[in-house]
Scaffold this active site. Structure first.
Site, short mmCIF file in Angstrom:
data_model
loop_
_atom_site.label_atom_id
_atom_site.label_comp_id
_atom_site.label_asym_id
_atom_site.label_seq_id
_atom_site.Cartn_x
_atom_site.Cartn_y
_atom_site.Cartn_z
N ASP A 30 4.53 5.53 9.37
CA ASP A 30 4.58 4.49 9.18
C ASP A 30 3.25 4.18 8.31
O ASP A 30 2.49 4.02 8.67
CB ASP A 30 3.82 4.07 10.66
N GLU A 195 8.20 -6.30 10.88
CA GLU A 195 7.87 -5.44 11.23
C GLU A 195 6.54 -5.15 10.57
O GLU A 195 7.00 -4.99 9.39
CB GLU A 195 8.14 -4.74 12.79
#
Length: 513
Positions: A30, A195
């Site tokens: 991420d 997201e």
């Protein structure tokens, strides 16, 4: 072990003005990145491992080093034990008026923030931006009028829904939200599981870069609007296409001092975790086009490409992996399996000393806090360590561990005064750890070697002289953990419920197979 012959496991810089993807074959999950002057900074999630939220630095977007961590420990006592899949999720990093801010979502606790004026120095203790369950992937933004905002996504596992993005006005110092904000985008119809939003502004447009479609089968979406609250147009700008790079999942838009644009993102490759890629990017009609071979503005990832023009040439390098334990503190490649205590280890005269911590006999290794771990730095490699055992106490168990969903370890157990070579194998989702005694061991020094082959097969060898190795135990097929790749490391516990003794390690060395 000759230090001067040791090489880094993965080098992305080809030395001829080009680079190869991935730029980091390591689980920096991420990622988010920024440029401040001539310096690039990148953060990544680290879940329940500590120190938490690694901070990497580069001068050219290709050659990176870990320089710090944003959190020394997770700010809740229950993280003193591993809580797999929880802790620090996808963070974001921004620089505003001389201060570096990192927003860190903890899906069970809330949106946290750490800040500093010196990214190499001490970061502030984490404080709440908003205490809330199920909010994830926050990104702060300061508008031209000085007002500040935070865009977030949602974790269905915690809050009951996903595929939605939310905008909150926040205090300019990031100390709190100003009001409840509003939903700004619903991706259910066309961008399911949207997201990881990252918020930017360019040419009067607000842009939200956000992946959708799921981690492995998904793509990269960009939303744009003239109003920060929308409505937002949408466009898919990067997908797998004909490349071998699945996903291409969330990341960051960065530029160079010379005016180039680039996009950093991750790819989930399973056991090695979420590895980092770098894509060229350009703008057409106020939409970003990422990668190559674009059709209608949607590109695909590159495997080899010209390096970013940053106005200078910098040395070829990579994050640390091998360690000869020569410093006064642990190298930045190491993390513990949970919140740690400084007295778990010491460093002196080129040796690492690990002190046995009490563990119940029924505790599976995956749930032991004082596993000292680091990420895989390549798809295949071998690791060798030299461990001195003369100070082990009754009930001590010490050795090498491969920690994933399916984990395994080669260990020496001190029982009735005798050292027993043992392999422990289990799965973090089950209470099924198998402990197989392999042979008795005599001597005070053991050389252990872990081999990782075919990106999944983990096996062990031992030696008593450091030259002649033989295979021991069985081959284990590694699997990823909860949102994380497989890690490798060292440990010592005491299963008699006491503090126990200690072992010393001379080095922990990665080599290419």
């Amino acid at each position: 072990m000759e230090k001067e012959k040791i090489q880094k496991m993965w080098i992305a810089d080809n030395g001829d003005g080009t680079y190869s993807n991935p730029i980091l074959y390591t689980d920096y999950s991420d990622p988010d990145a920024i440029r401040v002057g001539e310096d690039y900074f990148m953060v990544a999630s680290s879940f329940c491992n500590t120190p938490a939220v690694p901070l990497l630095h580069s001068k050219d977007l290709v050659n990176w080093k870990v320089i710090n961590y944003c959190m020394e420990k997770l700010p809740f006592d229950y993280y003193d034990k591993p809580v797999h899949g929880c802790g620090t999720w996808a963070p974001s990093i921004r620089y505003h008026e001389g201060v570096y801010y990192v927003f860190i979502p903890m899906p069970d606790e809330g949106i946290m923030m750490c800040k500093t004026e010196d990214p190499w120095g001490k970061w502030s203790e984490p404080s709440y931006v908003r205490k809330v369950v199920g909010w994830i992937d926050p990104c702060p933004f300061w508008d031209d009028d000085g007002k500040a905002y935070m865009v977030t996504a949602f974790a269905r596992s915690r809050i009951g829904f996903k595929s939605m993005l939310y905008m909150s006005p926040i205090q300019p110092d990031c100390s709190d939200v100003l009001d409840d904000g509003r939903f700004i985008y619903d991706g259910h119809a066309t961008q399911p599981t949207i997201e990881g939003p990252k918020l930017y502004k360019r040419n009067g447009y607000y842009y939200i870069f956000a992946p959708a479609g799921g981690v492995k089968p998904g793509w990269q979406t960009v939303l744009r609007s003239k109003n920060i609250y929308g409505p937002y147009e949408e466009k898919i700008v990067l997908h797998q296409g004909n490349s071998p790079v699945n996903g291409p999942h969330q990341g960051a838009w960065v530029d160079t001092p010379t005016g180039e644009d680039w996009f950093i993102h991750f790819q989930d490759v399973g056991n090695a975790g979420r590895i980092i890629h770098l894509q060229p990017m350009r703008w057409e009609n106020d939409w970003p086009v990422i990668g190559v071979n674009d059709v209608d503005g949607c590109g695909e990832p590159v495997l080899r490409y010209k390096k970013p023009d940053v106005g200078a040439v910098y040395p070829i390098d990579a994050p640390e992996d091998s360690d000869f334990f020569e410093g006064e503190k642990l190298g930045l490649q190491w993390q513990w399996n949970a919140n740690y205590k400084p007295d778990w280890y010491s460093l002196k005269e080129g040796q690492l000393t690990l002190y046995a911590q009490p563990a119940e006999k029924k505790t599976q290794l995956c749930d032991v806090s004082n596993l000292l771990l680091q990420k895989w730095p390549a798809p295949e490699f071998r690791i060798t360590t030299c461990i001195h055992t003369e100070h082990m106490a009754e009930g001590d168990v010490a050795g090498m561990v491969s920690l994933g969903g399916c984990y395994t370890a080669l260990a020496l157990q001190k029982k009735e005064g005798q050292l027993i070579l043992q392999q422990r194998t289990g799965n973090w989702t089950k209470d099924d750890e198998k402990r197989v005694n392999l042979e008795n061991f005599s001597g005070n020094t053991v050389y252990m070697r872990m081999l990782v082959e075919k990106e999944k097969e983990v096996s062990f060898e031992i030696s008593v002289d450091g030259d002649n190795y033989r295979k021991v135990g069985s081959v284990t097929e590694a699997t990823p953990g909860r949102w994380v790749g497989v890690k490798a490391g060292l440990f010592i516990i005491n299963e008699e419920g006491c503090r126990g003794g200690f072992v010393k390690a001379d080095w922990f060395v990665f080599e290419k197979k």
